[in-house]
Design a protein around this motif. Structure first.
Motif, short mmCIF file in Angstrom:
data_model
loop_
_atom_site.label_atom_id
_atom_site.label_comp_id
_atom_site.label_asym_id
_atom_site.label_seq_id
_atom_site.Cartn_x
_atom_site.Cartn_y
_atom_site.Cartn_z
N HIS A 24 0.82 -1.22 0.00
CA HIS A 24 0.00 0.00 0.00
C HIS A 24 0.85 1.26 0.00
O HIS A 24 0.58 2.21 -0.75
N LYS A 25 1.89 1.30 0.84
CA LYS A 25 2.67 2.53 1.01
C LYS A 25 3.80 2.67 0.00
O LYS A 25 4.18 3.79 -0.36
N LEU A 26 4.37 1.55 -0.44
CA LEU A 26 5.57 1.63 -1.28
C LEU A 26 5.32 1.25 -2.74
O LEU A 26 5.83 1.90 -3.64
N LEU A 27 4.57 0.17 -2.96
CA LEU A 27 4.43 -0.31 -4.33
C LEU A 27 3.30 0.36 -5.11
O LEU A 27 3.50 0.81 -6.24
N ASP A 28 2.12 0.38 -4.52
CA ASP A 28 0.95 0.87 -5.26
C ASP A 28 1.12 2.27 -5.84
O ASP A 28 0.76 2.52 -7.00
N PRO A 29 1.67 3.25 -5.06
CA PRO A 29 1.81 4.59 -5.64
C PRO A 29 2.72 4.61 -6.87
O PRO A 29 2.52 5.41 -7.79
N GLN A 30 3.73 3.72 -6.90
CA GLN A 30 4.63 3.67 -8.03
C GLN A 30 4.03 2.92 -9.21
O GLN A 30 4.17 3.34 -10.37
N LEU A 31 3.35 1.82 -8.94
CA LEU A 31 2.74 1.04 -10.01
C LEU A 31 1.64 1.84 -10.71
O LEU A 31 1.41 1.67 -11.91
N ARG A 89 -2.42 -1.94 -27.57
CA ARG A 89 -3.73 -2.46 -27.95
C ARG A 89 -4.80 -2.08 -26.94
O ARG A 89 -4.54 -2.05 -25.73
N ALA A 90 -6.00 -1.85 -27.42
CA ALA A 90 -7.10 -1.42 -26.56
C ALA A 90 -7.53 -2.51 -25.59
O ALA A 90 -8.10 -2.22 -24.54
N ASP A 91 -7.28 -3.78 -25.93
CA ASP A 91 -7.72 -4.87 -25.07
C ASP A 91 -6.71 -5.21 -23.97
O ASP A 91 -6.94 -6.10 -23.16
N VAL A 92 -5.61 -4.49 -23.90
CA VAL A 92 -4.57 -4.74 -22.89
C VAL A 92 -4.98 -4.14 -21.55
O VAL A 92 -5.42 -2.99 -21.49
N ASP A 93 -4.83 -4.91 -20.49
CA ASP A 93 -5.07 -4.42 -19.14
C ASP A 93 -3.76 -3.81 -18.63
O ASP A 93 -2.78 -4.54 -18.40
N PRO A 94 -3.68 -2.49 -18.43
CA PRO A 94 -2.42 -1.85 -18.01
C PRO A 94 -1.86 -2.41 -16.72
O PRO A 94 -0.65 -2.50 -16.54
N ARG A 95 -2.74 -2.81 -15.79
CA ARG A 95 -2.26 -3.31 -14.50
C ARG A 95 -1.53 -4.65 -14.66
O ARG A 95 -0.57 -4.93 -13.95
N ILE A 96 -1.99 -5.45 -15.62
CA ILE A 96 -1.29 -6.70 -15.90
C ILE A 96 -0.06 -6.44 -16.76
O ILE A 96 1.01 -7.02 -16.55
N ALA A 97 -0.20 -5.52 -17.70
CA ALA A 97 0.92 -5.22 -18.61
C ALA A 97 2.14 -4.72 -17.85
O ALA A 97 3.27 -5.05 -18.21
N LEU A 125 1.78 4.81 -11.55
CA LEU A 125 2.40 5.65 -12.57
C LEU A 125 2.53 4.89 -13.89
O LEU A 125 2.36 5.46 -14.97
N TYR A 126 2.83 3.60 -13.80
CA TYR A 126 2.90 2.77 -15.01
C TYR A 126 1.52 2.65 -15.66
O TYR A 126 1.39 2.71 -16.88
N VAL A 127 0.50 2.46 -14.83
CA VAL A 127 -0.86 2.35 -15.36
C VAL A 127 -1.23 3.62 -16.12
O VAL A 127 -1.77 3.56 -17.23
N THR A 128 -0.93 4.76 -15.53
CA THR A 128 -1.25 6.04 -16.18
C THR A 128 -0.53 6.17 -17.53
O THR A 128 -1.13 6.58 -18.53
N ARG A 129 0.75 5.82 -17.55
CA ARG A 129 1.52 5.95 -18.80
C ARG A 129 1.03 4.96 -19.86
O ARG A 129 0.94 5.31 -21.05
N LEU A 130 0.71 3.74 -19.46
CA LEU A 130 0.24 2.74 -20.42
C LEU A 130 -1.14 3.11 -20.97
O LEU A 130 -1.44 2.87 -22.14
N ARG A 131 -1.98 3.70 -20.14
CA ARG A 131 -3.30 4.13 -20.63
C ARG A 131 -3.14 5.26 -21.63
O ARG A 131 -3.88 5.34 -22.62
N ALA A 132 -2.19 6.15 -21.38
CA ALA A 132 -1.93 7.22 -22.34
C ALA A 132 -1.45 6.63 -23.66
O ALA A 132 -1.81 7.11 -24.74
#
Length: 216
Positions: A145-152, A169-177, A154-161
């Motif tokens: 919660h305190k260390l990993l989630d805030p950093q991960l 691809r539109a069918d890709v789940d950023p959290r898994i990617a 950021l990846y989700v945001t960038r992959l969605r962009a």
């Protein structure tokens, strides 16, 4: 007669907190998490146990706070670079760069993460928290919660962009990617099978981005 200046209690508290943080990190590096005790931290920091218990309920809380402080100082020393990996701070970074080149942006961040994981000052407490979090569910959840989630995030945001730009691809789940990027890095770091290098980080990105790209 000049008036005497009252002691600065906040400054004294800051010094005590820093001493406790440093003592906790030093002990967990030297003897491991399980053999680190509140008594040992207090003795090393030169404070009473009651001082520690006034601010933290347990040694896990002390170490978590100490690690967040250490990682924050490391980020400041590095000029608040783009590190957004598991060894980064719990505070949200400005974000992963978005230059329009997804692979280049991810390589920049993964290289910074490699540097953090290879930093001796960060490696020992990171390993201690990671290992103990596996057997201590509460500590593990707090670590995530305190260390990993805030950093991960950021990846989700960038992959969605990148999805919106048509680079993923539109069918890709950023959290898994994002696990295609972080997973191999952490696997090599945890097992110490091979060196953790910038070249390896670049290869991970190339393989992952190639798999995420739209198919002809």
């Amino acid at each position: 007669m000049a008036p005497t200046k009252a002691p600065d209690s906040s400054r004294r508290s800051d010094r005590s907190r820093r001493a406790i943080h440093d003592a906790a990190l030093a002990l967990v590096t030297e003897v491991g998490y399980r053999r680190t005790t509140i008594e040992g931290i207090a003795a090393r920091a030169g404070v009473g146990k009651q001082t520690i218990y006034r601010w933290w309920p347990s040694k896990a809380a002390v170490l978590m706070d100490a690690f967040l402080d250490l990682a924050g100082r490391a980020a400041e020393d590095a000029g608040a670079g783009p590190g957004a990996g598991p060894g980064g701070t719990g505070e949200p970074a400005p974000g992963i760069p978005d230059t329009g080149d997804l692979a280049a942006d991810l390589k920049l961040v993964l290289r910074a993460t490699v540097d953090e994981l290879n930093d001796p000052a960060l490696e020992a407490p990171t390993r201690a928290l990671t290992a103990e979090g596996i057997v201590d569910a509460k500590l593990g959840a707090e670590f995530v919660h305190k260390l990993l989630d805030p950093q991960l995030a950021l990846y989700v945001t960038r992959l969605r962009a990148a999805q919106e730009a048509g680079d993923v691809r539109a069918d890709v789940d950023p959290r898994i990617a994002l696990e295609l990027l972080i997973g191999p890095l952490m696997h090599r770091w945890l097992l110490r099978t091979l060196p953790l290098t910038h070249a390896y980080a670049d290869e991970i990105v190339d393989y992952a981005v190639g798999g995420l790209a739209p198919r002809a």
